[in-house]
Design an enzyme around this catalytic site. Structure first.
Site, PDB file in Angstrom:
ATOM      1  N   GLU A  57      44.410  35.354  50.926  1.00  0.00           N
ATOM      2  CA  GLU A  57      43.324  34.989  50.040  1.00  0.00           C
ATOM      3  C   GLU A  57      43.284  33.471  49.855  1.00  0.00           C
ATOM      4  O   GLU A  57      44.298  32.863  49.507  1.00  0.00           O
ATOM      5  CB  GLU A  57      43.530  35.678  48.683  1.00  0.00           C
ATOM      6  CG  GLU A  57      42.452  35.363  47.687  1.00  0.00           C
ATOM      7  CD  GLU A  57      43.003  35.269  46.266  1.00  0.00           C
ATOM      8  OE1 GLU A  57      44.164  35.626  46.040  1.00  0.00           O
ATOM      9  OE2 GLU A  57      42.246  34.814  45.402  1.00  0.00           O
ATOM     10  N   ASP A  96      47.495  36.834  45.760  1.00  0.00           N
ATOM     11  CA  ASP A  96      48.186  36.503  44.509  1.00  0.00           C
ATOM     12  C   ASP A  96      48.354  37.736  43.639  1.00  0.00           C
ATOM     13  O   ASP A  96      47.627  38.718  43.790  1.00  0.00           O
ATOM     14  CB  ASP A  96      47.365  35.455  43.740  1.00  0.00           C
ATOM     15  CG  ASP A  96      47.534  34.079  44.352  1.00  0.00           C
ATOM     16  OD1 ASP A  96      48.563  33.853  45.024  1.00  0.00           O
ATOM     17  OD2 ASP A  96      46.615  33.250  44.185  1.00  0.00           O
ATOM     18  N   ASP A 148      47.466  37.932  40.728  1.00  0.00           N
ATOM     19  CA  ASP A 148      46.518  37.861  39.600  1.00  0.00           C
ATOM     20  C   ASP A 148      45.272  38.709  39.883  1.00  0.00           C
ATOM     21  O   ASP A 148      45.214  39.466  40.852  1.00  0.00           O
ATOM     22  CB  ASP A 148      46.127  36.400  39.340  1.00  0.00           C
ATOM     23  CG  ASP A 148      45.454  35.783  40.555  1.00  0.00           C
ATOM     24  OD1 ASP A 148      45.180  36.523  41.541  1.00  0.00           O
ATOM     25  OD2 ASP A 148      45.186  34.572  40.541  1.00  0.00           O
ATOM     26  N   ASP A 171      42.235  37.907  40.872  1.00  0.00           N
ATOM     27  CA  ASP A 171      41.511  37.665  42.126  1.00  0.00           C
ATOM     28  C   ASP A 171      42.237  38.308  43.299  1.00  0.00           C
ATOM     29  O   ASP A 171      41.616  38.858  44.211  1.00  0.00           O
ATOM     30  CB  ASP A 171      41.356  36.158  42.370  1.00  0.00           C
ATOM     31  CG  ASP A 171      40.269  35.562  41.484  1.00  0.00           C
ATOM     32  OD1 ASP A 171      39.401  36.345  41.026  1.00  0.00           O
ATOM     33  OD2 ASP A 171      40.294  34.338  41.242  1.00  0.00           O
TER      34      ASP A 171
END
Ligand code: 1YM
Length: 653
Positions: free
Chosen positions: A445, A518, A520, A522
């Protein structure tokens, strides 16, 4: 024919000389290798005999002495060709000491040697004429009406069986040739096909305006035994203009204008004639002839026509601002769409090239065609503005359609990414090895993470494909339109397998497909999207255990020179405890922040990394999450967000 040698009687005391022997050797050569002279001994060759004889009559018509040619198929597949020309000369030809007509039918290549009509090349495939037909016929009779008398001579397999003689009086002039193709030569068939003859004779009638050709079938009907005549009268005052109209009548489309555009040019002995007609259809029908011979492979006349047509129409469209300054020129295909054109050139020194000798080679003819087109077509367009407008509009829509089709083809190519050698996505940093039992593809990503991964990887077997940008909301509902999806297409192409029905696991270019995102929200988005996509469009990829999730560390726990990486809070706390006081803890905000070396050590090095292998179960869950997040139902989405409150603040739904 050996036995017939004596029938070739020298006239008026001339000795039986070397040239007579040449004649016999010539005819023998034709019978030995008929293919050399008429192309084949099949159906084509058989019909060719008729064309050879008719061509002589057409030459007589072109010379201005004949306007009616009758071709009859008599019972027994005997052909009779009659014309109302001057009649082949019967006076004694000095060199051979024989009547000219006898020479015409017994000496190879005799046709052109007597001068006469200028375009003597019209003798079909090889232009060798009457003597070849004679040599290949069981018998041939020629009757010449001339100077009030009817002359007659008969031949068998090319050899005269009697001298030319007068058999009566007549008040007409002309030539009649009757022959029967030799079944010893034409072993496939000696039966003529009416429609084959009709097509060719019609073509000749179009190419030679004003000549009347009558074709009659007088053979017995095979079934009924009755003689049911079939007859066509081919007579076109409009010549090649009529030809265009005829070709149009065979189509479903309609003409763009009522009149056929006619262009003519002349220089010295050479003549070019062009007739063209645009129609509402999409196919192109350009046929060309040189000396009435169909130049199937084109040549200088046809190329020059195409080039000039493109140039003249572009010039016109620019001059009248139908093409703007910034617009690209129309292409050849654009100006030829829906075009019927007949090009006919006549020249005394035609050079036919190529294997089939069906291509015209004379360059000066190209120049003549270009000149005539530039002048006459430009004049025509300028003096017929409404027709010109209709043509340019047609060309314009062809051009637009071509550009659209081009784009569609490019898209199609991207779709079929698993097939053949496809261009890999620009963003893909591929690995060196092509051994797909050990190669790995990291789908990463973001560009910056991709950068670290590219530097940190072992490029021998690890490939990096960065995906970037927001996924979910921008891409809402578009997962079903995968083909046009600019994020998913590179994935499909890099994997090499194709998708859906065309998915082929054997084409997979990597052993492991590793999603590295990640920890997180996203990262969760991209994982969900990719897993859903794999689940729906390439479930086999997951079933066969090729998909993994990379596990980057969340924390670095440090004491002096000792560094430990924790993948969750519990592990972090355990390390802190283990190292006992004075530890510093760093939280990684994302992959992008990690140095390349660190990324390698913690996440990519096969000897130390931990990865999760994705199961169908995981993928199904991702798919369910995806459906909730993307679905039309607001309530389940709200509930999902509530349940996953730690993400809620970041979610933008
Ligand atoms: C049914 C076939 O062959 N007609 C024909 C052929 C010739 C002439 C007229 C002709 C030509 C010339 C002068 C000339 C040919 N003559 C010769 C050759 N119909 C058919 N009709 N007069 C008549 O070309 O000067 C070859 S063909 F060589 F004898 F003159």
């Amino acid at each position: 024919m050996e036995n017939n040698e004596n029938n070739l009687q020298p006239q008026s005391g001339a000795e039986y000389d070397a040239s007579s022997i040449q004649v016999l050797e010539g005819l023998e050569a034709v019978r030995k290798r008929p293919g050399m002279y008429i192309g084949s001994t099949g159906e084509r060759g058989l019909h060719h005999l008729v064309y050879e004889i008719v061509d002589n009559a057409i030459d007589e018509a072109l010379a201005g002495y004949c306007d009616h040619i009758e071709v009859d198929i008599l019972p027994g597949d005997i052909i009779r060709v009659r014309d109302n020309g001057r009649g082949i000369p019967v006076d004694i030809q000095k060199k051979m000491g024989l009547p000219a007509v006898t020479v015409v039918f017994t000496v190879l290549h005799a046709g052109g040697k007597f001068g006469g009509s200028g375009y003597k090349v019209s003798g079909g495939l090889h232009g060798v004429g009457s003597s070849v037909v004679n040599a290949l016929s069981t018998y041939l009779e020629v009757e010449v009406d001339k100077d009030g008398k009817r002359y007659y001579q008969k031949f068998e397999r090319g050899v005269p069986v009697e001298d030319l003689k007068v058999i009566g009086d007549t008040d007409r002039t002309g030539t009649i040739v009757t022959f029967k193709a030799d079944p010893e030569i034409f072993t496939d068939t000696t039966s003529y096909d009416y429609d084959t003859l009709l097509t060719r004779l019609r073509e000749q009638a179009f190419l030679n305006a004003g000549i009347k050709i009558t074709l009659t079938d007088q053979r017995k009907d095979a079934q009924s035994g009755s003689i049911e005549e079939r007859q066509d009268v081919l007579h076109y005052e409009g010549g090649i203009k009529s030809y265009c109209e005829f070709l149009l009548s065979k189509k479903r489309s309609e003409a763009l204008s009522d009149d056929v555009i006619y262009i003519r040019g002349e220089k010295g002995d050479a003549i070019v004639e062009i007739a063209m007609l645009y129609n509402t259809g999409y196919d192109t029908n350009i046929i060309s002839f040189a000396n009435n011979i169909h130049t199937v492979d084109g040549g200088t006349h046809e190329s020059a026509f195409k080039t000039s047509l493109t140039r003249v129409i572009n010039n016109y469209a620019r001059q009248f601002k139908m093409l703007k300054d910034n617009d690209a020129n129309f292409k050849g295909d654009d100006v030829q769409e829906g075009l019927i054109a007949v090009i006919s050139v006549k020249l005394t020194d035609a050079q036919f090239e190529g294997q089939t000798k069906a291509k015209l080679g004379n360059t000066y003819i190209g120049t003549l065609v270009s000149g005539a087109m530039s002048k006459d077509l430009t004049d025509y367009l300028e003096s017929n503005p409404s027709i010109a407008k209709a043509i340019v509009n047609k060309v314009m829509s062809a051009s637009t359609a071509r550009e659209k089709a081009q784009k569609a083809r490019e898209l199609e190519r991207a779709k079929n990414s698993g097939i053949g050698r496809t261009r890999m996505p620009d963003k893909l940093a591929d690995c060196i090895s092509r051994d797909n039992t050990r190669t790995e593809l990291y789908i990463v990503e973001g560009d910056s993470a991709g950068g670290s991964a590219k530097v940190g990887r072992d490029s021998n077997f690890q490939a990096i494909l960065p995906l970037w940008g927001k996924m979910l909301n921008v891409e809402k509902a578009r997962i079903d339109k995968v083909y046009g999806n600019e994020k998913l297409t590179p994935v499909v192409i890099a994997l090499g397998t194709g998708i859906g029905d065309t998915f082929d696991i054997t084409k997979l270019r990597y052993d492991k497909v590793i999603i590295m995102a990640d920890a997180d929200v996203d990262g969760a988005h991209i994982r969900t999207l990719l897993l859903t996509f794999f689940f729906r469009y390439m479930p086999q990829l997951i079933e066969t255990g090729h998909v993994y999730l990379a596990q980057p560390p969340l924390f670095e726990v440090r004491k002096g020179k000792i560094k430990k990486y924790a993948y969750d809070e519990a592990q972090r706390d355990a390390f802190i405890k283990e190292l006992g006081g004075n530890t510093t803890v760093q939280r990684f905000k994302g992959l992008g922040e990690m140095k390349a070396e660190l990324l390698w050590e913690t996440t990519m090095d096969p000897d130390f990394r931990t990865m999760l292998k994705v199961t169908m179960d995981d993928a199904q869950k991702a798919d369910a999450v995806f459906s909730v997040l993307m679905g039309d139902e607001v309530e389940p989405r709200r509930k999902f967000i509530e349940d996953n409150a730690q993400y809620a603040e970041d979610l933008d739904i």
